[in-house]
Scaffold this motif. Structure first.
Motif, PDB file in Angstrom:
ATOM      1  N   TYR A 154       2.239   1.535  -3.300  1.00 41.41           N
ATOM      2  CA  TYR A 154       1.838   2.253  -4.268  1.00 41.41           C
ATOM      3  C   TYR A 154       1.048   4.394  -3.766  1.00 41.41           C
ATOM      4  O   TYR A 154       0.659   4.909  -4.980  1.00 41.41           O
ATOM      5  N   TYR A 198      -5.227   5.693 -11.414  1.00 41.05           N
ATOM      6  CA  TYR A 198      -4.668   4.266 -10.964  1.00 41.05           C
ATOM      7  C   TYR A 198      -6.200   2.964 -10.283  1.00 41.05           C
ATOM      8  O   TYR A 198      -6.306   2.153  -9.820  1.00 41.05           O
ATOM      9  N   THR A 236       3.828   6.120  -5.360  1.00 41.72           N
ATOM     10  CA  THR A 236       3.735   6.136  -7.011  1.00 41.72           C
ATOM     11  C   THR A 236       2.652   6.531  -6.666  1.00 41.72           C
ATOM     12  O   THR A 236       2.563   7.410  -8.425  1.00 41.72           O
ATOM     13  N   THR A 237       1.536   6.417  -6.941  1.00 41.77           N
ATOM     14  CA  THR A 237       0.575   8.016  -7.523  1.00 41.77           C
ATOM     15  C   THR A 237       0.244   8.855  -7.238  1.00 41.77           C
ATOM     16  O   THR A 237       0.027   9.786  -7.866  1.00 41.77           O
ATOM     17  N   LYS A 279       0.561  -1.084  -0.176  1.00 42.28           N
ATOM     18  CA  LYS A 279      -0.233   0.077  -0.126  1.00 42.28           C
ATOM     19  C   LYS A 279       0.906   1.340  -0.132  1.00 42.28           C
ATOM     20  O   LYS A 279       0.740   2.466  -0.412  1.00 42.28           O
TER      21      LYS A 279
END
Length: 84
Positions: free
Chosen positions: A59, A76, A62-63, A56
């Motif tokens: 992620y 995403y 990254t987002t 998590k």
């Protein structure tokens, strides 16, 4: 501003993911026993099914750092729904 129409994708995604995980967690714990899996296979199955939650933070980074078309999370989420 959470309940504005353009911001509803994120809470709806969390609601759906939580509901699905809650409903199917019991099934994922009982099914390997029904098919006669060994304890090692059951542990492997449980570990693999919980791996996405372990990433998590990755992620999230990254987002936040790689927006798509100016949006951080919505593309995403849409791609996740599309590929699942």
């Amino acid at each position: 501003q959470l309940f504005r129409i353009e911001n509803l994708a994120i809470p709806i995604c969390y609601l759906v993911v939580g509901t699905v995980q809650g409903l199917f967690r019991t099934f994922l714990n009982v099914y390997p026993i029904d098919i006669g899996a060994s304890e090692a296979q059951q542990t492997t199955f449980t570990t693999i099914s919980s791996l996405p939650a372990a990433f998590k933070i990755l992620y999230g980074f990254t987002t936040d750092n790689l927006p798509i078309v100016g949006y951080r999370r919505k593309p995403y989420i849409f791609l996740g729904w599309l590929f699942s």
